[in-house]
Design a protein around this motif. Structure first.
Motif, PDB file in Angstrom:
ATOM      1  N   ASP A 105      -7.020   1.939  13.040  1.00  0.00           N
ATOM      2  CA  ASP A 105      -7.401   1.159  11.826  1.00  0.00           C
ATOM      3  C   ASP A 105      -7.936   1.750  10.618  1.00  0.00           C
ATOM      4  O   ASP A 105      -8.181   1.365   9.614  1.00  0.00           O
ATOM      5  N   THR A 106      -7.839   3.234  10.868  1.00  0.00           N
ATOM      6  CA  THR A 106      -8.350   3.814   9.554  1.00  0.00           C
ATOM      7  C   THR A 106      -7.021   4.348   8.573  1.00  0.00           C
ATOM      8  O   THR A 106      -7.362   4.822   7.359  1.00  0.00           O
ATOM      9  N   LYS A 109       1.036  -0.473   7.160  1.00  0.00           N
ATOM     10  CA  LYS A 109       1.245  -0.788   8.558  1.00  0.00           C
ATOM     11  C   LYS A 109       1.769  -1.966   9.048  1.00  0.00           C
ATOM     12  O   LYS A 109       1.513  -2.956   8.489  1.00  0.00           O
TER      13      LYS A 109
END
Ligand code: NA7
Length: 473
Positions: free
Chosen positions: A70-71, A76
Protein backbone atom coordinates in the motif's frame (compact mmCIF):
# COMPACT_ATOMS: atom_id res chain seq x y z
CA UNK A 1 -15.54 -7.78 -26.76
CA UNK A 2 -17.41 -5.01 -24.99
CA UNK A 3 -18.92 -3.92 -28.32
CA UNK A 4 -19.96 -7.51 -29.00
CA UNK A 5 -21.64 -7.87 -25.61
CA UNK A 6 -23.45 -4.57 -26.12
CA UNK A 7 -24.58 -5.75 -29.54
CA UNK A 8 -25.97 -8.99 -28.07
CA UNK A 9 -27.77 -7.10 -25.30
CA UNK A 10 -29.37 -4.73 -27.84
CA UNK A 11 -30.23 -7.40 -30.33
CA UNK A 12 -31.95 -9.61 -27.77
CA UNK A 13 -33.53 -6.69 -25.91
CA UNK A 14 -31.78 -7.55 -22.65
CA UNK A 15 -31.23 -4.07 -21.23
CA UNK A 16 -34.74 -3.95 -19.79
CA UNK A 17 -33.89 -7.00 -17.65
CA UNK A 18 -30.60 -5.70 -16.30
CA UNK A 19 -30.08 -3.36 -13.37
CA UNK A 20 -26.60 -1.85 -13.62
CA UNK A 21 -24.32 -0.47 -10.92
CA UNK A 22 -25.94 -2.74 -8.34
CA UNK A 23 -24.04 -5.29 -6.31
CA UNK A 24 -25.49 -8.22 -4.45
CA UNK A 25 -24.58 -7.71 -0.78
CA UNK A 26 -26.42 -10.59 0.89
CA UNK A 27 -29.19 -13.15 0.45
CA UNK A 28 -31.18 -15.30 2.86
CA UNK A 29 -33.46 -18.24 2.30
CA UNK A 30 -36.71 -17.81 4.18
CA UNK A 31 -38.05 -21.22 5.12
CA UNK A 32 -41.59 -20.19 5.96
CA UNK A 33 -42.23 -18.39 2.68
CA UNK A 34 -39.81 -20.47 0.58
CA UNK A 35 -38.38 -17.31 -0.90
CA UNK A 36 -34.98 -15.68 -1.13
CA UNK A 37 -34.57 -12.21 0.33
CA UNK A 38 -31.83 -10.39 -1.53
CA UNK A 39 -30.02 -7.22 -0.48
CA UNK A 40 -28.18 -4.96 -2.89
CA UNK A 41 -25.71 -2.10 -2.66
CA UNK A 42 -28.32 0.48 -3.71
CA UNK A 43 -30.58 -0.37 -0.79
CA UNK A 44 -33.18 -2.03 -2.98
CA UNK A 45 -34.22 -5.42 -1.68
CA UNK A 46 -35.80 -8.21 -3.65
CA UNK A 47 -37.84 -11.23 -2.72
CA UNK A 48 -37.63 -14.02 -5.24
CA UNK A 49 -38.55 -17.63 -5.61
CA UNK A 50 -35.24 -18.44 -7.28
CA UNK A 51 -31.75 -17.07 -6.86
CA UNK A 52 -29.52 -17.69 -9.83
CA UNK A 53 -25.97 -16.53 -9.31
CA UNK A 54 -23.38 -15.86 -11.94
CA UNK A 55 -20.85 -14.17 -9.73
CA UNK A 56 -17.84 -15.00 -11.85
CA UNK A 57 -15.43 -17.87 -11.87
CA UNK A 58 -12.43 -15.63 -12.36
CA UNK A 59 -13.55 -12.38 -10.89
CA UNK A 60 -12.48 -11.77 -7.29
CA UNK A 61 -9.10 -10.13 -7.70
CA UNK A 62 -6.12 -11.58 -5.91
CA UNK A 63 -3.54 -9.14 -4.62
CA UNK A 64 -0.30 -10.75 -3.44
CA UNK A 65 0.70 -10.67 0.18
CA UNK A 66 3.78 -8.49 -0.29
CA UNK A 67 5.07 -6.13 2.40
CA UNK A 68 4.58 -2.46 1.64
CA UNK A 69 2.01 -3.05 -1.11
CA UNK A 70 0.00 0.00 0.00
CA UNK A 71 2.97 2.31 0.18
CA UNK A 72 3.62 2.57 -3.56
CA UNK A 73 3.19 6.17 -4.67
CA UNK A 74 2.82 5.58 -8.41
CA UNK A 75 -0.16 4.29 -10.37
CA UNK A 76 -1.32 0.83 -9.34
CA UNK A 77 -3.66 -1.43 -11.33
CA UNK A 78 -5.03 -4.94 -11.11
CA UNK A 79 -5.63 -6.44 -14.53
CA UNK A 80 -9.04 -7.68 -13.36
CA UNK A 81 -10.23 -4.08 -12.89
CA UNK A 82 -8.45 -2.20 -15.65
CA UNK A 83 -9.74 1.37 -15.88
CA UNK A 84 -10.58 2.91 -19.23
CA UNK A 85 -7.96 5.29 -20.61
CA UNK A 86 -4.77 4.26 -18.83
CA UNK A 87 -1.81 5.81 -20.61
CA UNK A 88 1.45 3.92 -20.14
CA UNK A 89 3.44 5.73 -22.82
CA UNK A 90 6.94 6.65 -21.76
CA UNK A 91 6.40 5.27 -18.27
CA UNK A 92 8.48 2.85 -16.22
CA UNK A 93 6.17 -0.07 -15.66
CA UNK A 94 6.54 -3.10 -13.40
CA UNK A 95 4.27 -6.12 -13.70
CA UNK A 96 3.86 -8.88 -11.15
CA UNK A 97 2.36 -12.04 -12.61
CA UNK A 98 2.90 -13.86 -15.88
CA UNK A 99 -0.11 -16.14 -16.22
CA UNK A 100 -2.35 -15.80 -19.24
CA UNK A 101 -3.13 -12.21 -18.31
CA UNK A 102 0.44 -11.16 -17.55
CA UNK A 103 1.69 -12.71 -20.78
CA UNK A 104 -0.91 -10.82 -22.80
CA UNK A 105 -0.33 -7.51 -21.03
CA UNK A 106 3.44 -7.71 -21.41
CA UNK A 107 3.04 -8.47 -25.12
CA UNK A 108 0.60 -5.60 -25.59
CA UNK A 109 2.43 -2.82 -23.77
CA UNK A 110 6.14 -3.57 -24.24
CA UNK A 111 6.56 -1.46 -27.36
CA UNK A 112 4.96 1.65 -25.84
CA UNK A 113 6.45 1.92 -22.40
CA UNK A 114 9.75 3.47 -21.47
CA UNK A 115 10.77 0.45 -19.42
CA UNK A 116 9.02 -2.79 -18.53
CA UNK A 117 10.07 -5.19 -15.80
CA UNK A 118 8.33 -8.52 -15.39
CA UNK A 119 8.64 -9.73 -11.80
CA UNK A 120 8.27 -13.40 -12.49
CA UNK A 121 7.81 -16.17 -9.94
CA UNK A 122 7.29 -19.28 -12.06
CA UNK A 123 8.11 -19.06 -15.77
CA UNK A 124 5.30 -20.39 -17.94
CA UNK A 125 4.90 -22.21 -21.23
CA UNK A 126 3.25 -20.11 -23.89
CA UNK A 127 2.68 -20.86 -27.58
CA UNK A 128 1.61 -18.49 -30.37
CA UNK A 129 -2.07 -17.61 -30.38
CA UNK A 130 -2.25 -17.52 -34.16
CA UNK A 131 -4.48 -14.50 -34.00
CA UNK A 132 -4.91 -12.38 -37.10
CA UNK A 133 -7.48 -11.09 -39.53
CA UNK A 134 -10.40 -13.42 -40.17
CA UNK A 135 -10.54 -14.44 -43.83
CA UNK A 136 -13.76 -14.39 -45.82
CA UNK A 137 -13.44 -18.16 -46.36
CA UNK A 138 -13.19 -18.81 -42.64
CA UNK A 139 -16.12 -16.55 -41.90
CA UNK A 140 -18.22 -18.23 -44.57
CA UNK A 141 -17.25 -21.62 -43.19
CA UNK A 142 -18.43 -20.58 -39.72
CA UNK A 143 -21.68 -19.10 -40.99
CA UNK A 144 -22.47 -22.10 -43.17
CA UNK A 145 -21.74 -24.64 -40.45
CA UNK A 146 -22.89 -22.68 -37.44
CA UNK A 147 -25.29 -25.23 -35.93
CA UNK A 148 -22.95 -28.16 -36.48
CA UNK A 149 -20.01 -26.27 -34.96
CA UNK A 150 -21.98 -25.56 -31.80
CA UNK A 151 -23.20 -29.13 -31.67
CA UNK A 152 -19.62 -30.40 -31.92
CA UNK A 153 -18.44 -27.90 -29.31
CA UNK A 154 -21.07 -28.98 -26.83
CA UNK A 155 -21.60 -32.64 -27.50
CA UNK A 156 -18.50 -33.94 -29.25
CA UNK A 157 -15.61 -32.40 -27.40
CA UNK A 158 -13.94 -32.19 -24.04
CA UNK A 159 -12.88 -28.57 -23.96
CA UNK A 160 -15.53 -26.97 -26.15
CA UNK A 161 -13.18 -24.85 -28.25
CA UNK A 162 -14.13 -26.18 -31.67
CA UNK A 163 -10.82 -27.96 -32.09
CA UNK A 164 -10.28 -31.62 -32.82
CA UNK A 165 -8.94 -33.13 -29.62
CA UNK A 166 -6.92 -36.22 -30.28
CA UNK A 167 -6.32 -39.42 -28.35
CA UNK A 168 -3.09 -40.15 -30.26
CA UNK A 169 -0.33 -41.05 -27.77
CA UNK A 170 2.88 -39.00 -27.93
CA UNK A 171 5.09 -42.03 -28.35
CA UNK A 172 2.99 -43.62 -31.06
CA UNK A 173 4.93 -41.62 -33.66
CA UNK A 174 8.64 -41.22 -34.44
CA UNK A 175 10.59 -38.31 -32.91
CA UNK A 176 10.71 -36.63 -36.33
CA UNK A 177 6.99 -36.94 -36.83
CA UNK A 178 6.40 -35.66 -33.30
CA UNK A 179 8.46 -32.59 -34.03
CA UNK A 180 6.48 -31.98 -37.21
CA UNK A 181 3.17 -32.28 -35.36
CA UNK A 182 4.30 -29.83 -32.67
CA UNK A 183 5.69 -27.47 -35.31
CA UNK A 184 2.42 -27.49 -37.26
CA UNK A 185 0.46 -26.72 -34.07
CA UNK A 186 2.95 -23.97 -33.19
CA UNK A 187 2.41 -22.39 -36.61
CA UNK A 188 -1.37 -22.68 -36.41
CA UNK A 189 -1.51 -21.25 -32.90
CA UNK A 190 -3.71 -21.73 -29.86
CA UNK A 191 -2.87 -22.88 -26.34
CA UNK A 192 -5.53 -25.54 -25.94
CA UNK A 193 -4.90 -26.60 -29.53
CA UNK A 194 -1.21 -27.16 -28.81
CA UNK A 195 -1.89 -29.17 -25.69
CA UNK A 196 -4.86 -31.24 -26.86
CA UNK A 197 -4.84 -31.39 -30.68
CA UNK A 198 -1.27 -32.66 -30.99
CA UNK A 199 -1.34 -35.66 -28.64
CA UNK A 200 -3.86 -37.03 -26.19
CA UNK A 201 -1.57 -37.75 -23.24
CA UNK A 202 0.29 -34.47 -22.61
CA UNK A 203 -1.80 -33.62 -19.56
CA UNK A 204 -1.69 -37.10 -18.03
CA UNK A 205 1.66 -38.71 -18.86
CA UNK A 206 4.83 -37.13 -17.55
CA UNK A 207 7.08 -38.45 -20.33
CA UNK A 208 4.64 -37.15 -22.95
CA UNK A 209 4.44 -33.87 -21.09
CA UNK A 210 8.25 -33.57 -21.24
CA UNK A 211 8.20 -33.91 -25.01
CA UNK A 212 5.77 -31.01 -25.38
CA UNK A 213 7.56 -28.88 -22.81
CA UNK A 214 10.98 -29.51 -24.39
CA UNK A 215 9.61 -28.38 -27.74
CA UNK A 216 8.41 -25.12 -26.21
CA UNK A 217 11.63 -24.62 -24.25
CA UNK A 218 13.61 -24.95 -27.47
CA UNK A 219 11.41 -22.30 -29.05
CA UNK A 220 12.09 -20.00 -26.08
CA UNK A 221 15.85 -20.52 -26.43
CA UNK A 222 15.67 -19.86 -30.17
CA UNK A 223 13.58 -16.72 -29.68
CA UNK A 224 15.17 -14.93 -26.74
CA UNK A 225 18.62 -13.67 -27.72
CA UNK A 226 19.97 -12.68 -24.29
CA UNK A 227 20.97 -16.00 -22.66
CA UNK A 228 20.38 -14.65 -19.16
CA UNK A 229 16.85 -13.53 -19.99
CA UNK A 230 16.25 -16.85 -21.77
CA UNK A 231 17.42 -18.76 -18.69
CA UNK A 232 14.96 -16.89 -16.51
CA UNK A 233 12.10 -17.44 -18.95
CA UNK A 234 12.63 -21.20 -19.23
CA UNK A 235 9.92 -23.06 -17.31
CA UNK A 236 11.02 -25.58 -14.71
CA UNK A 237 7.67 -27.15 -13.86
CA UNK A 238 5.40 -29.53 -15.75
CA UNK A 239 3.43 -28.12 -18.67
CA UNK A 240 0.20 -28.56 -16.76
CA UNK A 241 -1.53 -25.29 -16.11
CA UNK A 242 -4.10 -23.51 -18.17
CA UNK A 243 -2.28 -23.64 -21.55
CA UNK A 244 -1.24 -20.14 -22.53
CA UNK A 245 -0.90 -18.50 -25.89
CA UNK A 246 0.31 -15.10 -26.96
CA UNK A 247 0.94 -12.77 -29.85
CA UNK A 248 4.72 -12.53 -29.46
CA UNK A 249 5.44 -12.75 -25.73
CA UNK A 250 8.99 -14.12 -25.78
CA UNK A 251 9.97 -11.73 -28.59
CA UNK A 252 9.29 -8.77 -26.30
CA UNK A 253 12.29 -9.73 -24.19
CA UNK A 254 14.56 -8.93 -27.13
CA UNK A 255 13.68 -5.28 -26.65
CA UNK A 256 16.21 -3.20 -24.79
CA UNK A 257 13.48 -1.70 -22.62
CA UNK A 258 12.07 -5.02 -21.41
CA UNK A 259 13.56 -7.12 -18.64
CA UNK A 260 12.61 -10.04 -16.46
CA UNK A 261 13.45 -10.42 -12.79
CA UNK A 262 13.33 -13.99 -11.54
CA UNK A 263 11.74 -14.00 -8.12
CA UNK A 264 13.29 -17.41 -7.54
CA UNK A 265 16.74 -15.80 -7.84
CA UNK A 266 15.86 -12.54 -6.12
CA UNK A 267 12.51 -12.54 -4.27
CA UNK A 268 10.67 -9.29 -3.67
CA UNK A 269 11.60 -7.93 -0.26
CA UNK A 270 9.02 -5.22 -0.25
CA UNK A 271 7.14 -2.73 -2.33
CA UNK A 272 8.39 0.76 -1.58
CA UNK A 273 6.94 4.21 -2.32
CA UNK A 274 9.19 4.33 -5.41
CA UNK A 275 8.90 0.78 -6.73
CA UNK A 276 9.91 -2.79 -5.92
CA UNK A 277 12.92 -3.80 -3.85
CA UNK A 278 14.32 -7.27 -4.45
CA UNK A 279 16.55 -9.37 -2.18
CA UNK A 280 19.72 -8.30 -4.04
CA UNK A 281 19.15 -4.80 -2.67
CA UNK A 282 18.06 -3.36 -6.03
CA UNK A 283 15.17 -0.92 -5.90
CA UNK A 284 13.41 -1.10 -9.27
CA UNK A 285 11.99 2.41 -9.62
CA UNK A 286 8.59 2.50 -11.28
CA UNK A 287 5.86 4.92 -12.33
CA UNK A 288 3.26 2.18 -12.66
CA UNK A 289 2.84 -1.18 -10.95
CA UNK A 290 0.52 -3.72 -12.56
CA UNK A 291 -0.80 -6.71 -10.66
CA UNK A 292 -1.56 -9.53 -13.08
CA UNK A 293 -1.83 -11.79 -10.07
CA UNK A 294 -5.04 -13.53 -10.92
CA UNK A 295 -8.12 -14.35 -8.95
CA UNK A 296 -9.49 -16.11 -5.92
CA UNK A 297 -11.12 -18.38 -8.47
CA UNK A 298 -14.38 -20.31 -8.49
CA UNK A 299 -15.70 -19.71 -4.94
CA UNK A 300 -13.94 -16.41 -4.15
CA UNK A 301 -16.95 -14.28 -4.99
CA UNK A 302 -19.32 -16.57 -3.10
CA UNK A 303 -17.53 -16.84 0.22
CA UNK A 304 -17.07 -13.10 0.67
CA UNK A 305 -20.85 -12.61 0.66
CA UNK A 306 -23.34 -13.76 3.25
CA UNK A 307 -25.47 -16.06 1.11
CA UNK A 308 -27.46 -17.92 3.75
CA UNK A 309 -29.41 -21.08 3.16
CA UNK A 310 -31.43 -23.22 5.56
CA UNK A 311 -30.86 -22.27 9.21
CA UNK A 312 -28.81 -19.20 8.29
CA UNK A 313 -25.83 -21.29 7.20
CA UNK A 314 -23.60 -19.49 4.72
CA UNK A 315 -21.88 -20.96 1.70
CA UNK A 316 -18.62 -20.18 3.49
CA UNK A 317 -19.75 -22.39 6.40
CA UNK A 318 -20.71 -25.13 3.99
CA UNK A 319 -17.41 -24.91 2.13
CA UNK A 320 -14.93 -25.02 5.04
CA UNK A 321 -13.13 -27.92 3.33
CA UNK A 322 -13.29 -26.37 -0.12
CA UNK A 323 -16.14 -25.57 -2.48
CA UNK A 324 -18.50 -28.38 -3.45
CA UNK A 325 -21.81 -28.73 -5.26
CA UNK A 326 -24.01 -31.10 -7.17
CA UNK A 327 -23.23 -30.82 -10.89
CA UNK A 328 -21.66 -27.39 -10.43
CA UNK A 329 -25.05 -25.77 -10.06
CA UNK A 330 -26.67 -26.61 -6.74
CA UNK A 331 -25.69 -26.87 -3.08
CA UNK A 332 -27.71 -28.84 -0.49
CA UNK A 333 -29.37 -26.60 2.09
CA UNK A 334 -29.48 -23.75 -0.41
CA UNK A 335 -32.87 -24.49 -1.98
CA UNK A 336 -33.87 -22.82 -5.23
CA UNK A 337 -30.39 -21.33 -5.58
CA UNK A 338 -28.55 -22.21 -8.77
CA UNK A 339 -25.05 -21.25 -9.74
CA UNK A 340 -23.80 -20.58 -13.23
CA UNK A 341 -20.20 -21.85 -13.19
CA UNK A 342 -20.32 -23.07 -9.62
CA UNK A 343 -17.60 -25.33 -8.21
CA UNK A 344 -17.12 -28.68 -9.94
CA UNK A 345 -18.65 -27.59 -13.20
CA UNK A 346 -16.89 -28.58 -16.42
CA UNK A 347 -13.30 -27.49 -17.08
CA UNK A 348 -13.65 -26.12 -20.60
CA UNK A 349 -14.22 -23.10 -22.77
CA UNK A 350 -16.39 -20.83 -20.64
CA UNK A 351 -19.19 -19.61 -22.99
CA UNK A 352 -20.49 -23.14 -23.79
CA UNK A 353 -20.21 -24.01 -20.08
CA UNK A 354 -22.32 -20.96 -19.25
CA UNK A 355 -24.87 -21.91 -21.91
CA UNK A 356 -25.00 -25.44 -20.57
CA UNK A 357 -25.67 -24.21 -17.05
CA UNK A 358 -28.34 -21.79 -18.24
CA UNK A 359 -30.01 -24.62 -20.17
CA UNK A 360 -29.90 -27.13 -17.33
CA UNK A 361 -31.06 -24.68 -14.67
CA UNK A 362 -33.94 -23.55 -16.91
CA UNK A 363 -34.94 -27.15 -17.59
CA UNK A 364 -34.81 -28.12 -13.94
CA UNK A 365 -36.92 -25.12 -12.88
CA UNK A 366 -39.38 -25.80 -15.70
CA UNK A 367 -39.64 -29.43 -14.61
CA UNK A 368 -40.30 -28.44 -11.00
CA UNK A 369 -42.74 -25.67 -11.93
CA UNK A 370 -44.79 -28.19 -13.86
CA UNK A 371 -45.03 -30.39 -10.83
CA UNK A 372 -42.60 -32.82 -12.33
CA UNK A 373 -44.31 -33.21 -15.69
CA UNK A 374 -42.11 -32.25 -18.57
CA UNK A 375 -44.84 -31.78 -21.18
CA UNK A 376 -46.63 -28.72 -19.78
CA UNK A 377 -45.79 -25.20 -20.89
CA UNK A 378 -43.53 -23.07 -18.72
CA UNK A 379 -44.38 -19.45 -17.86
CA UNK A 380 -41.73 -17.01 -18.96
CA UNK A 381 -39.54 -15.93 -16.06
CA UNK A 382 -39.17 -12.40 -17.43
CA UNK A 383 -42.91 -11.79 -17.38
CA UNK A 384 -42.72 -11.63 -13.58
CA UNK A 385 -39.78 -9.30 -13.39
CA UNK A 386 -41.44 -6.12 -12.19
CA UNK A 387 -43.64 -7.63 -9.55
CA UNK A 388 -41.00 -8.73 -7.08
CA UNK A 389 -38.99 -5.56 -6.63
CA UNK A 390 -38.72 -3.99 -3.15
CA UNK A 391 -39.82 -6.85 -1.03
CA UNK A 392 -42.96 -7.78 -2.93
CA UNK A 393 -43.59 -11.37 -3.81
CA UNK A 394 -43.78 -12.81 -7.27
CA UNK A 395 -47.51 -12.93 -6.94
CA UNK A 396 -47.79 -16.67 -6.57
CA UNK A 397 -49.34 -17.78 -3.32
CA UNK A 398 -47.93 -21.28 -3.41
CA UNK A 399 -44.69 -22.01 -1.61
CA UNK A 400 -43.78 -24.62 -4.16
CA UNK A 401 -41.68 -25.73 -5.84
CA UNK A 402 -38.66 -26.05 -3.61
CA UNK A 403 -35.69 -27.67 -5.34
CA UNK A 404 -32.79 -28.99 -3.29
CA UNK A 405 -29.76 -31.05 -4.18
CA UNK A 406 -29.40 -33.92 -1.74
CA UNK A 407 -26.31 -34.22 0.44
CA UNK A 408 -25.63 -37.68 -1.02
CA UNK A 409 -25.75 -36.32 -4.56
CA UNK A 410 -23.27 -33.59 -3.70
CA UNK A 411 -20.98 -36.08 -2.02
CA UNK A 412 -21.14 -38.44 -4.98
CA UNK A 413 -20.46 -35.66 -7.50
CA UNK A 414 -17.50 -34.38 -5.48
CA UNK A 415 -16.09 -37.90 -5.43
CA UNK A 416 -16.57 -38.25 -9.19
CA UNK A 417 -14.77 -34.94 -9.79
CA UNK A 418 -11.99 -35.94 -7.45
CA UNK A 419 -11.49 -39.31 -9.14
CA UNK A 420 -11.65 -37.91 -12.66
CA UNK A 421 -8.98 -35.33 -11.88
CA UNK A 422 -6.69 -37.77 -10.06
CA UNK A 423 -4.76 -38.79 -13.17
CA UNK A 424 -4.30 -35.23 -14.44
CA UNK A 425 -0.89 -33.64 -14.22
CA UNK A 426 -2.76 -30.37 -13.61
CA UNK A 427 -3.38 -31.69 -10.15
CA UNK A 428 0.35 -31.88 -9.45
CA UNK A 429 1.02 -28.30 -10.52
CA UNK A 430 0.08 -25.37 -8.30
CA UNK A 431 -2.39 -23.02 -9.92
CA UNK A 432 -5.79 -21.43 -9.42
CA UNK A 433 -7.42 -24.50 -11.00
CA UNK A 434 -7.07 -26.39 -7.70
CA UNK A 435 -7.10 -23.31 -5.46
CA UNK A 436 -3.35 -23.39 -4.89
CA UNK A 437 -2.77 -19.71 -5.76
CA UNK A 438 -4.49 -18.38 -2.65
CA UNK A 439 -2.80 -18.62 0.73
CA UNK A 440 -4.84 -20.69 3.17
CA UNK A 441 -7.29 -21.91 0.53
CA UNK A 442 -8.09 -25.62 0.53
CA UNK A 443 -6.29 -27.35 -2.32
CA UNK A 444 -9.16 -29.41 -3.69
CA UNK A 445 -10.80 -30.31 -6.94
CA UNK A 446 -12.93 -27.43 -8.28
CA UNK A 447 -13.80 -28.72 -11.75
CA UNK A 448 -15.22 -31.75 -13.50
CA UNK A 449 -12.31 -32.82 -15.69
CA UNK A 450 -14.00 -35.39 -17.94
CA UNK A 451 -14.94 -32.71 -20.45
CA UNK A 452 -17.96 -30.74 -21.61
CA UNK A 453 -19.68 -33.43 -23.65
CA UNK A 454 -19.28 -36.04 -20.89
CA UNK A 455 -20.67 -33.45 -18.48
CA UNK A 456 -23.67 -32.76 -20.71
CA UNK A 457 -24.24 -36.50 -21.02
CA UNK A 458 -24.31 -36.73 -17.21
CA UNK A 459 -26.87 -33.89 -17.13
CA UNK A 460 -29.08 -35.64 -19.67
CA UNK A 461 -28.96 -38.82 -17.62
CA UNK A 462 -29.84 -36.93 -14.44
CA UNK A 463 -32.81 -35.30 -16.19
CA UNK A 464 -33.96 -38.57 -17.79
CA UNK A 465 -33.89 -40.15 -14.37
CA UNK A 466 -36.44 -37.64 -13.03
CA UNK A 467 -33.70 -35.22 -11.95
CA UNK A 468 -31.92 -37.75 -9.83
CA UNK A 469 -30.11 -36.18 -6.87
CA UNK A 470 -32.62 -33.36 -6.46
CA UNK A 471 -35.40 -33.36 -3.91
CA UNK A 472 -38.31 -31.43 -5.41
CA UNK A 473 -41.23 -30.54 -3.16
P1 NA7 B 1 -3.16 -16.64 -12.99
O1 NA7 B 1 -3.14 -17.60 -14.08
O2 NA7 B 1 -3.59 -17.11 -11.64
O3 NA7 B 1 -1.70 -16.01 -12.89
C1 NA7 B 1 -1.31 -15.22 -11.80
C2 NA7 B 1 0.13 -14.85 -11.93
O4 NA7 B 1 0.49 -14.05 -10.80
C3 NA7 B 1 1.07 -16.04 -11.93
O5 NA7 B 1 2.13 -15.76 -12.79
C4 NA7 B 1 1.54 -16.08 -10.48
O6 NA7 B 1 2.79 -16.67 -10.29
C5 NA7 B 1 1.62 -14.61 -10.17
N1 NA7 B 1 1.60 -14.34 -8.75
C6 NA7 B 1 0.57 -14.51 -7.88
N2 NA7 B 1 0.93 -14.17 -6.64
C7 NA7 B 1 2.22 -13.75 -6.74
C8 NA7 B 1 3.16 -13.26 -5.80
N3 NA7 B 1 2.84 -13.16 -4.51
N4 NA7 B 1 4.39 -12.93 -6.22
C9 NA7 B 1 4.69 -13.05 -7.53
N5 NA7 B 1 3.86 -13.50 -8.47
C10 NA7 B 1 2.64 -13.85 -8.07
O7 NA7 B 1 -4.07 -15.38 -13.33
P2 NA7 B 1 -4.40 -14.76 -14.77
O8 NA7 B 1 -5.15 -13.52 -14.54
O9 NA7 B 1 -3.17 -14.66 -15.59
O10 NA7 B 1 -5.29 -15.83 -15.45
C11 NA7 B 1 -6.40 -16.41 -14.78
C12 NA7 B 1 -7.31 -17.07 -15.76
O11 NA7 B 1 -8.09 -16.06 -16.41
C13 NA7 B 1 -6.62 -17.78 -16.88
O12 NA7 B 1 -6.28 -19.09 -16.57
C14 NA7 B 1 -7.63 -17.73 -17.99
O13 NA7 B 1 -8.48 -18.85 -17.93
C15 NA7 B 1 -8.37 -16.46 -17.75
P3 NA7 B 1 2.97 -18.26 -10.06
O14 NA7 B 1 2.82 -18.86 -11.41
O15 NA7 B 1 1.86 -18.68 -9.14
O16 NA7 B 1 4.29 -18.44 -9.49
Amino acid sequence: MLAYLQHVARRHDLYKDIIFETALTGAQWNESSSRWTIQTSTGTNFTTRYLITSLGLLSKQNFPDIAGIDTFQGEKYHTGAWPVGVDLKEKRVGIIGNGSTGVQVITAIAKDVKRLVSFQRNPQYSVPSGQGPVSKEYRDHINENYQQIWKDVKDNSAFGFGLKETSRPTFSVSPEEREEIFEAAWKKGGGFRFMFETFGDISVDEAANNEASNFIKNKIKQTVRDPEKARKLLPTQLYARRPLCDAGYYEQFNRENVDVVSLHDTPIERITPKGVRTSDGVEHELDVLIFATGFDAVDGNYTRLAIQGIGGKTLKDHWTHGPTSYLGISVPEFPNMFMILGPNGPFCNIPPAIETHVEVISDLIAFAEQGGQREKAVPSASSRHDSFVNGGTDGASTQKPVIKATAEAEERWTKVCDEVSASSLFRRTDSWIFGANIKGKANVVMFYFAGLSAYRKELREVAADGWKGFAIE
